[in-house]
Design a protein around this motif. Sequence first.
Motif, PDB file in Angstrom:
ATOM      1  N   LEU A   1     -12.727 -14.501  -9.342  1.00 21.60           N
ATOM      2  CA  LEU A   1     -11.689 -14.237  -8.347  1.00 21.60           C
ATOM      3  C   LEU A   1     -12.259 -13.217  -7.369  1.00 21.60           C
ATOM      4  O   LEU A   1     -12.534 -12.077  -7.741  1.00 21.60           O
ATOM      5  CB  LEU A   1     -10.432 -13.708  -9.016  1.00 21.60           C
ATOM      6  N   LEU A   2     -12.445 -13.642  -6.138  1.00 24.69           N
ATOM      7  CA  LEU A   2     -12.918 -12.740  -5.090  1.00 24.69           C
ATOM      8  C   LEU A   2     -11.702 -12.304  -4.280  1.00 24.69           C
ATOM      9  O   LEU A   2     -11.086 -13.103  -3.564  1.00 24.69           O
ATOM     10  CB  LEU A   2     -13.939 -13.443  -4.195  1.00 24.69           C
ATOM     11  N   LEU A   3     -11.344 -11.053  -4.434  1.00 25.98           N
ATOM     12  CA  LEU A   3     -10.185 -10.498  -3.746  1.00 25.98           C
ATOM     13  C   LEU A   3     -10.622 -10.021  -2.364  1.00 25.98           C
ATOM     14  O   LEU A   3     -11.417  -9.083  -2.242  1.00 25.98           O
ATOM     15  CB  LEU A   3      -9.607  -9.355  -4.566  1.00 25.98           C
ATOM     16  N   ALA A   4     -10.106 -10.664  -1.337  1.00 26.94           N
ATOM     17  CA  ALA A   4     -10.479 -10.339   0.040  1.00 26.94           C
ATOM     18  C   ALA A   4      -9.417  -9.434   0.647  1.00 26.94           C
ATOM     19  O   ALA A   4      -8.251  -9.822   0.758  1.00 26.94           O
ATOM     20  CB  ALA A   4     -10.613 -11.612   0.862  1.00 26.94           C
ATOM     21  N   VAL A   5      -9.814  -8.226   1.020  1.00 30.15           N
ATOM     22  CA  VAL A   5      -8.885  -7.260   1.606  1.00 30.15           C
ATOM     23  C   VAL A   5      -9.366  -6.880   3.003  1.00 30.15           C
ATOM     24  O   VAL A   5     -10.503  -7.166   3.385  1.00 30.15           O
ATOM     25  CB  VAL A   5      -8.747  -6.005   0.718  1.00 30.15           C
ATOM     26  N   HIS A   6      -8.490  -6.215   3.753  1.00 29.68           N
ATOM     27  CA  HIS A   6      -8.841  -5.909   5.140  1.00 29.68           C
ATOM     28  C   HIS A   6      -9.969  -4.898   5.247  1.00 29.68           C
ATOM     29  O   HIS A   6     -10.931  -5.082   5.988  1.00 29.68           O
ATOM     30  CB  HIS A   6      -7.615  -5.390   5.897  1.00 29.68           C
ATOM     31  N   GLY A   7      -9.870  -3.817   4.531  1.00 30.11           N
ATOM     32  CA  GLY A   7     -10.827  -2.714   4.675  1.00 30.11           C
ATOM     33  C   GLY A   7     -10.237  -1.604   5.515  1.00 30.11           C
ATOM     34  O   GLY A   7      -9.483  -1.844   6.458  1.00 30.11           O
TER      35      GLY A   7
ATOM     36  N   VAL B   1      -9.010 -15.078  -2.877  1.00 31.07           N
ATOM     37  CA  VAL B   1      -7.588 -14.834  -2.625  1.00 31.07           C
ATOM     38  C   VAL B   1      -7.475 -13.759  -1.550  1.00 31.07           C
ATOM     39  O   VAL B   1      -7.840 -12.597  -1.778  1.00 31.07           O
ATOM     40  CB  VAL B   1      -6.852 -14.375  -3.894  1.00 31.07           C
ATOM     41  N   PRO B   2      -7.001 -14.113  -0.350  1.00 30.02           N
ATOM     42  CA  PRO B   2      -6.849 -13.104   0.704  1.00 30.02           C
ATOM     43  C   PRO B   2      -5.624 -12.229   0.434  1.00 30.02           C
ATOM     44  O   PRO B   2      -4.497 -12.725   0.416  1.00 30.02           O
ATOM     45  CB  PRO B   2      -6.659 -13.936   1.981  1.00 30.02           C
ATOM     46  N   ALA B   3      -5.846 -10.959   0.214  1.00 27.36           N
ATOM     47  CA  ALA B   3      -4.740 -10.012   0.016  1.00 27.36           C
ATOM     48  C   ALA B   3      -4.243  -9.582   1.393  1.00 27.36           C
ATOM     49  O   ALA B   3      -4.421  -8.436   1.824  1.00 27.36           O
ATOM     50  CB  ALA B   3      -5.188  -8.821  -0.816  1.00 27.36           C
ATOM     51  N   PHE B   4      -3.642 -10.530   2.074  1.00 28.09           N
ATOM     52  CA  PHE B   4      -3.067 -10.327   3.397  1.00 28.09           C
ATOM     53  C   PHE B   4      -1.640 -10.835   3.360  1.00 28.09           C
ATOM     54  O   PHE B   4      -1.345 -11.834   2.690  1.00 28.09           O
ATOM     55  CB  PHE B   4      -3.856 -11.086   4.468  1.00 28.09           C
ATOM     56  N   LEU B   5      -0.766 -10.185   4.109  1.00 25.81           N
ATOM     57  CA  LEU B   5       0.637 -10.561   4.089  1.00 25.81           C
ATOM     58  C   LEU B   5       0.983 -11.646   5.090  1.00 25.81           C
ATOM     59  O   LEU B   5       2.111 -12.136   5.099  1.00 25.81           O
ATOM     60  CB  LEU B   5       1.502  -9.318   4.328  1.00 25.81           C
TER      61      LEU B   5
END
Length: 230
Positions: free
Chosen positions: A5-11, A62-66
């Motif tokens: 699971l690659l968690l993609a966050v904004h930074g 999984v993009p952790a974006f709203l």
Amino acid sequence: MTPTLLLAVHGTRDPRGTAAARALARRVAHRTGAPVRLGFADVRGPDVGEAAAAVDGPIVVVPAFLAAGYHVGVDIPAQLQRAGRADARLTPALGGDARLVAAAAHRLHQAGWHPGDAVVLAAAGSSDPNALDQVADAADRLSGVLGTRVTTGYVTTATPSVPDAVARARRRPRQRVAIAAWLLAPGLFHRRLAEAGADLVAAPLCPDDGVVAAIAARYHSAAVAAVAPA
């Protein structure tokens, strides 16, 4: 083989935001039992492609974006392509998942919201109209949970701005206005909410367990397809 699971966050340059992202990744790993890596779509590294390139075997991103704005629709796929990991399975953004709306309501109550207070859902903003539609949908869902009308405001890019939305929401002179933060983690955008003229500002959604559950659900729904024979 269990997909990573690659968690993609904004930074963010705010160390508290980065710490929140790392804590979220640890909780997701505990929840799913899957190996979890963290990649950043912007601001800091490793970017999503670099993180993916370090993984052998199948990956679910999984993009952790709203909302599914430019980062989710353009930046993350481009980073995966450049890294030679176009095979990674990219899930939808977290969007208006009911668990996140419940988390936003919980944060409002923690901040001191009471029935009768006006509510503005404050989001990052996007130039993508579909992303703005997703924020509006989240506001409608939050309205149903709270039993009061919730309007939207944006920190950047889109209109109305959060200060303008707060001013419009104050329908009578002594009415309180609360900001529900449609943001995952601390950082510059959340700090700006304190300057928007509201009477109270809710904390970001993390580390509410609803965020973890929403990410786990995205992962599990994509994991079977990620390892299925072509």
